[in-house]
Design a protein around this motif. Sequence first.
Motif, PDB file in Angstrom:
ATOM      1  N   TYR B  33     -30.894  92.909  25.074  1.00 59.49           N
ATOM      2  CA  TYR B  33     -31.372  93.498  26.324  1.00 59.49           C
ATOM      3  C   TYR B  33     -30.351  94.473  26.923  1.00 59.49           C
ATOM      4  N   LEU B  34     -29.050  94.103  26.835  1.00 58.63           N
ATOM      5  CA  LEU B  34     -28.010  94.935  27.456  1.00 58.63           C
ATOM      6  C   LEU B  34     -27.383  95.927  26.468  1.00 58.63           C
ATOM      7  N   VAL B  35     -27.878  95.940  25.255  1.00 56.03           N
ATOM      8  CA  VAL B  35     -27.458  96.897  24.210  1.00 56.03           C
ATOM      9  C   VAL B  35     -25.946  96.885  23.995  1.00 56.03           C
ATOM     10  N   THR B  36     -25.412  95.730  23.783  1.00 52.03           N
ATOM     11  CA  THR B  36     -23.984  95.612  23.477  1.00 52.03           C
ATOM     12  C   THR B  36     -23.756  94.343  22.652  1.00 52.03           C
ATOM     13  N   PRO B  37     -22.793  94.378  21.742  1.00 55.01           N
ATOM     14  CA  PRO B  37     -22.534  93.151  20.973  1.00 55.01           C
ATOM     15  C   PRO B  37     -21.826  92.072  21.795  1.00 55.01           C
ATOM     16  N   TYR B  38     -21.242  92.452  22.926  1.00 54.10           N
ATOM     17  CA  TYR B  38     -20.538  91.479  23.783  1.00 54.10           C
ATOM     18  C   TYR B  38     -21.156  91.512  25.190  1.00 54.10           C
ATOM     19  N   PRO B  39     -22.252  90.791  25.412  1.00 54.75           N
ATOM     20  CA  PRO B  39     -22.943  90.890  26.712  1.00 54.75           C
ATOM     21  C   PRO B  39     -22.297  90.102  27.850  1.00 54.75           C
ATOM     22  N   MET B  40     -21.380  89.192  27.508  1.00 54.03           N
ATOM     23  CA  MET B  40     -20.740  88.393  28.561  1.00 54.03           C
ATOM     24  C   MET B  40     -19.229  88.425  28.389  1.00 54.03           C
ATOM     25  N   ALA B  41     -18.514  88.405  29.489  1.00 51.75           N
ATOM     26  CA  ALA B  41     -17.044  88.385  29.404  1.00 51.75           C
ATOM     27  C   ALA B  41     -16.490  87.504  30.516  1.00 51.75           C
ATOM     28  N   ALA B  42     -15.493  86.718  30.166  1.00 52.30           N
ATOM     29  CA  ALA B  42     -14.847  85.849  31.163  1.00 52.30           C
ATOM     30  C   ALA B  42     -13.586  86.533  31.666  1.00 52.30           C
ATOM     31  N   ILE B  43     -13.335  86.408  32.950  1.00 51.61           N
ATOM     32  CA  ILE B  43     -12.129  86.997  33.551  1.00 51.61           C
ATOM     33  C   ILE B  43     -11.003  85.963  33.430  1.00 51.61           C
ATOM     34  N   THR B  44      -9.993  86.302  32.653  1.00 54.13           N
ATOM     35  CA  THR B  44      -8.926  85.328  32.384  1.00 54.13           C
ATOM     36  C   THR B  44      -7.621  85.653  33.116  1.00 54.13           C
ATOM     37  N   SER B  45      -7.605  86.742  33.871  1.00 56.09           N
ATOM     38  CA  SER B  45      -6.387  87.050  34.640  1.00 56.09           C
ATOM     39  C   SER B  45      -6.792  87.548  36.023  1.00 56.09           C
ATOM     40  N   GLY B  46      -5.802  87.709  36.872  1.00 58.08           N
ATOM     41  CA  GLY B  46      -6.096  88.146  38.235  1.00 58.08           C
ATOM     42  C   GLY B  46      -5.916  89.639  38.432  1.00 58.08           C
ATOM     43  N   SER B  47      -5.923  90.412  37.345  1.00 56.50           N
ATOM     44  CA  SER B  47      -5.632  91.845  37.453  1.00 56.50           C
ATOM     45  C   SER B  47      -6.724  92.640  38.165  1.00 56.50           C
ATOM     46  N   MET B  48      -7.920  92.065  38.311  1.00 59.32           N
ATOM     47  CA  MET B  48      -8.992  92.783  39.018  1.00 59.32           C
ATOM     48  C   MET B  48      -9.276  92.156  40.389  1.00 59.32           C
ATOM     49  N   TRP B  49      -8.356  91.304  40.842  1.00 59.75           N
ATOM     50  CA  TRP B  49      -8.541  90.659  42.145  1.00 59.75           C
ATOM     51  C   TRP B  49      -8.551  91.704  43.261  1.00 59.75           C
ATOM     52  N   PRO B  50      -9.374  91.692  44.263  1.00 62.57           N
ATOM     53  CA  PRO B  50     -10.356  90.633  44.567  1.00 62.57           C
ATOM     54  C   PRO B  50     -11.778  90.935  44.058  1.00 62.57           C
ATOM     55  N   SER B  51     -11.964  92.068  43.367  1.00 64.80           N
ATOM     56  CA  SER B  51     -13.322  92.400  42.894  1.00 64.80           C
ATOM     57  C   SER B  51     -13.832  91.347  41.920  1.00 64.80           C
ATOM     58  N   LEU B  52     -12.983  91.006  40.953  1.00 58.41           N
ATOM     59  CA  LEU B  52     -13.314  89.966  39.982  1.00 58.41           C
ATOM     60  C   LEU B  52     -12.188  88.948  40.010  1.00 58.41           C
ATOM     61  N   LYS B  53     -12.561  87.693  40.060  1.00 65.69           N
ATOM     62  CA  LYS B  53     -11.545  86.643  40.157  1.00 65.69           C
ATOM     63  C   LYS B  53     -11.427  85.862  38.852  1.00 65.69           C
ATOM     64  N   GLN B  54     -10.263  85.281  38.660  1.00 68.02           N
ATOM     65  CA  GLN B  54     -10.020  84.480  37.461  1.00 68.02           C
ATOM     66  C   GLN B  54     -11.063  83.359  37.368  1.00 68.02           C
ATOM     67  N   GLY B  55     -11.684  83.247  36.182  1.00 64.66           N
ATOM     68  CA  GLY B  55     -12.716  82.221  35.998  1.00 64.66           C
ATOM     69  C   GLY B  55     -14.132  82.752  36.173  1.00 64.66           C
ATOM     70  N   ASP B  56     -14.266  84.001  36.617  1.00 63.79           N
ATOM     71  CA  ASP B  56     -15.613  84.585  36.760  1.00 63.79           C
ATOM     72  C   ASP B  56     -16.188  84.927  35.394  1.00 63.79           C
ATOM     73  N   LEU B  57     -17.496  84.928  35.305  1.00 64.10           N
ATOM     74  CA  LEU B  57     -18.181  85.401  34.105  1.00 64.10           C
ATOM     75  C   LEU B  57     -18.979  86.636  34.516  1.00 64.10           C
ATOM     76  N   VAL B  58     -18.780  87.735  33.798  1.00 69.55           N
ATOM     77  CA  VAL B  58     -19.506  88.966  34.145  1.00 69.55           C
ATOM     78  C   VAL B  58     -20.415  89.378  32.991  1.00 69.55           C
ATOM     79  N   LEU B  59     -21.471  90.084  33.329  1.00 69.13           N
ATOM     80  CA  LEU B  59     -22.389  90.595  32.308  1.00 69.13           C
ATOM     81  C   LEU B  59     -22.004  92.036  31.991  1.00 69.13           C
ATOM     82  N   ILE B  60     -22.040  92.357  30.719  1.00 65.61           N
ATOM     83  CA  ILE B  60     -21.630  93.689  30.253  1.00 65.61           C
ATOM     84  C   ILE B  60     -22.841  94.389  29.646  1.00 65.61           C
TER      85      ILE B  60
END
Lengths: 186, 144
Positions: B33-60
């Motif tokens: 559906y999302l036309v990508t081989p990796y449709p989900m990604a987990a955030i494992t660091s705080g480098s995108m804080w506060p937009s994305l937090k450690q432990g979040d799961l995002v759709l790609i």
Amino acid sequence: MENEIEQIEQMGQNINSQENAITTENEPSLNWRQRLNPKRWWQNHVKQKLTRGEKIAAWVILVIFLLVFYITLDANKYAAQVRTIEGEGKVGVNPTTERLDFGDLSRGTSAVRTVTVKNNTFVPFFVSVIKLGAISDLIKQEQNNFVLHKGEERKIEMTVYMPASAEIDHLYTGRVFVFKIPAPFF
Amino acid sequence: MMKRIGKFFLHLGIYLGLVLAVLFGLPRFLSWYLVTPYPMAAITSGSMWPSLKQGDLVLIQGVKKEDLKVGDIVVWQNPQGFTIHRVAELNPDTVVTKGDANFTKDPPVKYEEVVGRTVKIFGRDVRLPYFGMISVYARDKKLK
């Protein structure tokens, strides 16, 4: 006609006597201990006796509840806070406060605070640190989820690093809970 | 008795089938559906804080070079794994990203290395808090 009136009066008396019987059944003269008895309360309201399985389940739930209640009550609770300030390499600290106050930090700087946990009992403790609130993403600690044996003492170092995306003049607050769960089998 | 045992195993089979369908079918469906081989990604660091937090799961979702914009959060592949950072510069052959919480930009990466960008709903990145905690735990264990 007179007979009919007598019959009606008798029926009325019967109904009254039944009502009296019902009221006396529902509201027996109980002392305070009987009224507060959970078993009696359950039987009065649900009109069914608890089965053996239900009794066991009730006891298990009660024990779990008391355990969770004790662990939560016994946990060390700290209010934590840090403020972002403008500039580079600026750090302001308040060492006298009881709370985990990381002071004022400019972006790119960090501050360390220590929490000491000691086991003065004969039972080993499983120590777990849980952080809540906006500050929880900023606090990093090296040690978490470890067993503290009899007489052992450990210092948990907590570091706050202020990232580039922190909002200037914003106070990040939260709470840190240090749970000590009795773990006699460790 | 045999009927009850048969019924129990039938229900167990249905539940296991549903769990397996969700576990294996959902990523395949999202990938299509999302036309990508990796449709989900987990955030494992705080480098995108506060937009994305450690432990979040995002759709790609898969994205073409011409659809990328400065400010998009993209996932790109590197020898260590994947990096999820915000686009800071778009050059003719490369894209430069930077983590919101970082002070420096990442080295330029080729467009072919960009796996996709985060899915947005009403202009906000879709993130499932705590759904990526298993990845964070696995990463921490690996680092130790």
